[in-house]
Design an enzyme around this catalytic site. Structure first.
Site, PDB file in Angstrom:
ATOM      1  N   ARG A 144      58.949  35.069  39.885  1.00  6.81           N
ATOM      2  CA  ARG A 144      58.157  34.259  41.335  1.00  6.81           C
ATOM      3  C   ARG A 144      58.201  34.564  42.939  1.00  6.81           C
ATOM      4  O   ARG A 144      57.420  34.607  43.030  1.00  6.81           O
ATOM      5  CB  ARG A 144      57.516  33.300  40.544  1.00  6.81           C
ATOM      6  CG  ARG A 144      55.501  32.611  41.255  1.00  6.81           C
ATOM      7  CD  ARG A 144      55.204  31.697  40.480  1.00  6.81           C
ATOM      8  NE  ARG A 144      55.546  30.938  39.843  1.00  6.81           N
ATOM      9  CZ  ARG A 144      56.994  29.440  40.940  1.00  6.81           C
ATOM     10  NH1 ARG A 144      56.974  29.849  40.859  1.00  6.81           N
ATOM     11  NH2 ARG A 144      57.223  29.135  39.268  1.00  6.81           N
ATOM     12  N   LYS A 186      42.186  48.681  46.975  1.00  3.19           N
ATOM     13  CA  LYS A 186      41.012  50.189  47.601  1.00  3.19           C
ATOM     14  C   LYS A 186      41.663  51.347  48.490  1.00  3.19           C
ATOM     15  O   LYS A 186      42.159  51.659  47.137  1.00  3.19           O
ATOM     16  CB  LYS A 186      39.993  49.794  48.692  1.00  3.19           C
ATOM     17  CG  LYS A 186      39.859  47.951  48.394  1.00  3.19           C
ATOM     18  CD  LYS A 186      38.385  47.664  47.507  1.00  3.19           C
ATOM     19  CE  LYS A 186      38.102  46.462  46.884  1.00  3.19           C
ATOM     20  NZ  LYS A 186      37.645  46.045  48.178  1.00  3.19           N
ATOM     21  N   TYR A 188      33.962  40.786  54.153  1.00  7.48           N
ATOM     22  CA  TYR A 188      33.906  41.091  52.961  1.00  7.48           C
ATOM     23  C   TYR A 188      33.473  39.930  52.431  1.00  7.48           C
ATOM     24  O   TYR A 188      33.886  38.685  52.091  1.00  7.48           O
ATOM     25  CB  TYR A 188      35.563  41.285  52.493  1.00  7.48           C
ATOM     26  CG  TYR A 188      34.909  42.085  50.600  1.00  7.48           C
ATOM     27  CD1 TYR A 188      34.505  42.383  49.925  1.00  7.48           C
ATOM     28  CD2 TYR A 188      36.136  40.554  50.219  1.00  7.48           C
ATOM     29  CE1 TYR A 188      34.830  42.864  48.930  1.00  7.48           C
ATOM     30  CE2 TYR A 188      36.372  40.734  48.497  1.00  7.48           C
ATOM     31  CZ  TYR A 188      34.853  41.775  47.861  1.00  7.48           C
ATOM     32  OH  TYR A 188      35.516  42.257  46.832  1.00  7.48           O
ATOM     33  N   ASP A 205      41.506  41.846  58.369  1.00  5.74           N
ATOM     34  CA  ASP A 205      41.561  42.443  57.642  1.00  5.74           C
ATOM     35  C   ASP A 205      41.283  44.538  57.633  1.00  5.74           C
ATOM     36  O   ASP A 205      40.313  44.667  57.941  1.00  5.74           O
ATOM     37  CB  ASP A 205      40.073  41.670  56.861  1.00  5.74           C
ATOM     38  CG  ASP A 205      40.459  42.131  54.732  1.00  5.74           C
ATOM     39  OD1 ASP A 205      40.282  44.112  55.209  1.00  5.74           O
ATOM     40  OD2 ASP A 205      39.404  42.060  54.184  1.00  5.74           O
TER      41      ASP A 205
HETATM   42  C1  PLP Z   1      37.975  44.089  47.837  1.00  7.84           C
HETATM   43  C2  PLP Z   1      37.644  43.895  49.595  1.00  7.84           C
HETATM   44  C3  PLP Z   1      38.660  42.801  49.833  1.00  7.84           C
HETATM   45  C4  PLP Z   1      38.866  41.674  47.985  1.00  7.84           C
HETATM   46  O1  PLP Z   1      40.353  42.120  48.033  1.00  7.84           O
HETATM   47  P1  PLP Z   1      40.724  41.737  46.012  1.00  7.84           P
HETATM   48  O2  PLP Z   1      41.146  43.070  45.810  1.00  7.84           O
HETATM   49  O3  PLP Z   1      39.202  42.839  45.763  1.00  7.84           O
HETATM   50  O4  PLP Z   1      41.107  40.670  45.855  1.00  7.84           O
HETATM   51  C5  PLP Z   1      38.980  41.813  51.122  1.00  7.84           C
HETATM   52  N1  PLP Z   1      38.278  42.393  51.510  1.00  7.84           N
HETATM   53  C6  PLP Z   1      37.687  43.973  51.511  1.00  7.84           C
HETATM   54  C7  PLP Z   1      36.966  44.437  53.019  1.00  7.84           C
HETATM   55  C8  PLP Z   1      37.851  44.697  50.611  1.00  7.84           C
HETATM   56  O5  PLP Z   1      36.949  46.087  50.049  1.00  7.84           O
END
Ligand code: PLP
Length: 385
Positions: free
Chosen positions: A34, A208, A87, A183
């Site tokens: 962990r 993504k 998001y 982000d």
């Molecule tokens: C999908 C997404 C998230 C969240 O990520 P997960 O891997 O689905 O937990 C956060 N910010 C953006 C811009 C996203 O497209």
């Protein structure tokens, strides 16, 4: 791996929950998985180099796991300023934490720099969502003078593709001593490098573009500040939001083709956005690469491209949008984005999508298929409307 005869070309995946060890477990040594895993490190180092960071990155079990860790940097009872079109999962997480009294959340249009600055300084009119769970501002009013402790930046936003004046809002936050978390999922470090635009921490949903094949859920944080990294690492270890080694191995494998994938999908997105602009069935096209887009000048000044996400609005409203998605054969109707395959969806099919997102808005994640095939599919579906 070392460049020695017989060694593997790429880092192997290490599937072990614990490590052989006698005597005291030293800091930085491998004890239990962990706390550290050799399968995380090549990805964490690669992502850090791509973002131009001075410290290795931190990989998490998901993008939202990374977001929870980043939000833990806000002192108890502090203030977070966040884009209203972040998001959706991030807004839901922040609202949940605010409801439990962790901090006051102020949602703002991140493209409206004056409004962002006012919310950062605690001088703004009440923002949507203001007062939720607030200990400091129980009557839900803003403008009480409490300056923000954290600015969350998402630019371009999801799915409205609004573009922040990145340098202006991060400079204002820094002046107030607020941390800036950016982000960067939509852009990837190849298109935008938030650390160079004043952010303290960069967040990725690795799910993504970075992993890029719609086969893993993962997240990451990157910072150049060793103290912040240490705090985040402690949070990750103690809260347990750690990544599976196989997922990280897949993400590193995906990262090797990131440049090629982005090159192709960005070029196709630009072609498609321009063609969609000419269609009578389409009432609006949102893409920062279009010269008439409200975010175009800012995007040009702070990004090395315009990304591969396009949003359109339809003349016939939600029904026309649903009919378009229904008729497509190559584009995959699915949520998420950033994979090799093109994904499309009407965002308001999610009942928790904000009402400020138009009913007919369709988000398109352009993949790496041939642009002629993508266009042919859209053209036949539009024609049949
Ligand atoms: C999908 C997404 C998230 C969240 O990520 P997960 O891997 O689905 O937990 C956060 N910010 C953006 C811009 C996203 O497209």
């Amino acid at each position: 791996p070392p460049r020695e005869n017989g060694s593997p070309v790429n880092p192997p995946v290490v599937l072990s929950s614990t490590y052989f060890g006698r005597g005291p477990v030293t800091a930085g040594g491998r004890g239990y998985a962990r706390y550290s895993n050799p399968s995380w490190e090549p990805f964490e180092e690669a992502l850090s180099e791509l973002e131009g960071a001075a410290e290795p990155g931190l990989v998490y079990s998901s993008g939202l796991g990374a977001a929870a860790s980043a939000l833990s940097l806000v002192p108890a009872g502090g203030v977070v300023v966040m884009p209203d079109h972040s998001y959706g999962g991030t807004v839901a997480l922040a609202e949940n934490m605010a409801e439990h009294g962790a901090f006051t959340l102020r949602l703002v249009n991140i493209a409206d720099t004056d409004a962002v600055l006012a919310q950062l300084r605690g001088e703004g009119p009440p923002a949507a969502g203001e007062g939720t769970g607030s200990a400091q501002e129980p009557d839900g009013t803003a403008g009480t003078g409490a300056a923000a402790n954290m600015l969350w930046v998402e630019s371009p936003t999801n799915p409205m593709l609004e573009v922040a004046d990145f340098r202006a809002v991060t400079a204002a936050a820094r002046e107030l001593g607020a941390l800036v978390v950016a982000d960067n999922t939509f852009s990837t470090p190849l298109v935008q490098q938030p650390l160079n635009l004043g952010a303290d921490v960069v967040l990725h949903s690795v799910t993504k573009y970075l992993a890029g094949h719609s086969d893993v859920v993962l997240g990451a944080l990157v910072t150049s500040d060793p103290d912040l990294r240490a705090t985040l690492l402690t949070h990750r270890s103690k809260h347990g939001s750690i990544a599976g080694p196989f997922e990280v191995w897949l993400a590193l494998r995906g990262l090797r083709t990131l440049a090629l994938r982005i090159e192709r999908s960005q070029a196709s997105a630009a072609v498609l956005a321009n063609r969609l602009l000419e269609q009578p069935q389409v009432s609006a096209v949102r893409y920062p690469g279009l010269s008439n887009d409200p975010g175009h000048a800012r995007a040009k000044a702070q990004m090395d491209g315009f990304g591969s996400i396009v949003a359109i609005e339809m003349v016939g409203g939600a029904a026309a949008a649903d009919a378009l998605v229904e008729r497509l054969q190559l584009w995959m109707p699915a949520t998420s984005l950033g994979g090799v395959e093109s994904l499309i969806e009407r965002r308001r099919r999610h009942t928790n999508e904000p009402e400020s997102v138009p009913e007919s808005l369709i988000r398109m994640s352009v993949g790496i298929e041939h642009v002629d095939d993508l266009w042919a599919d859209l053209a036949q579906a539009l024609e049949a409307l």
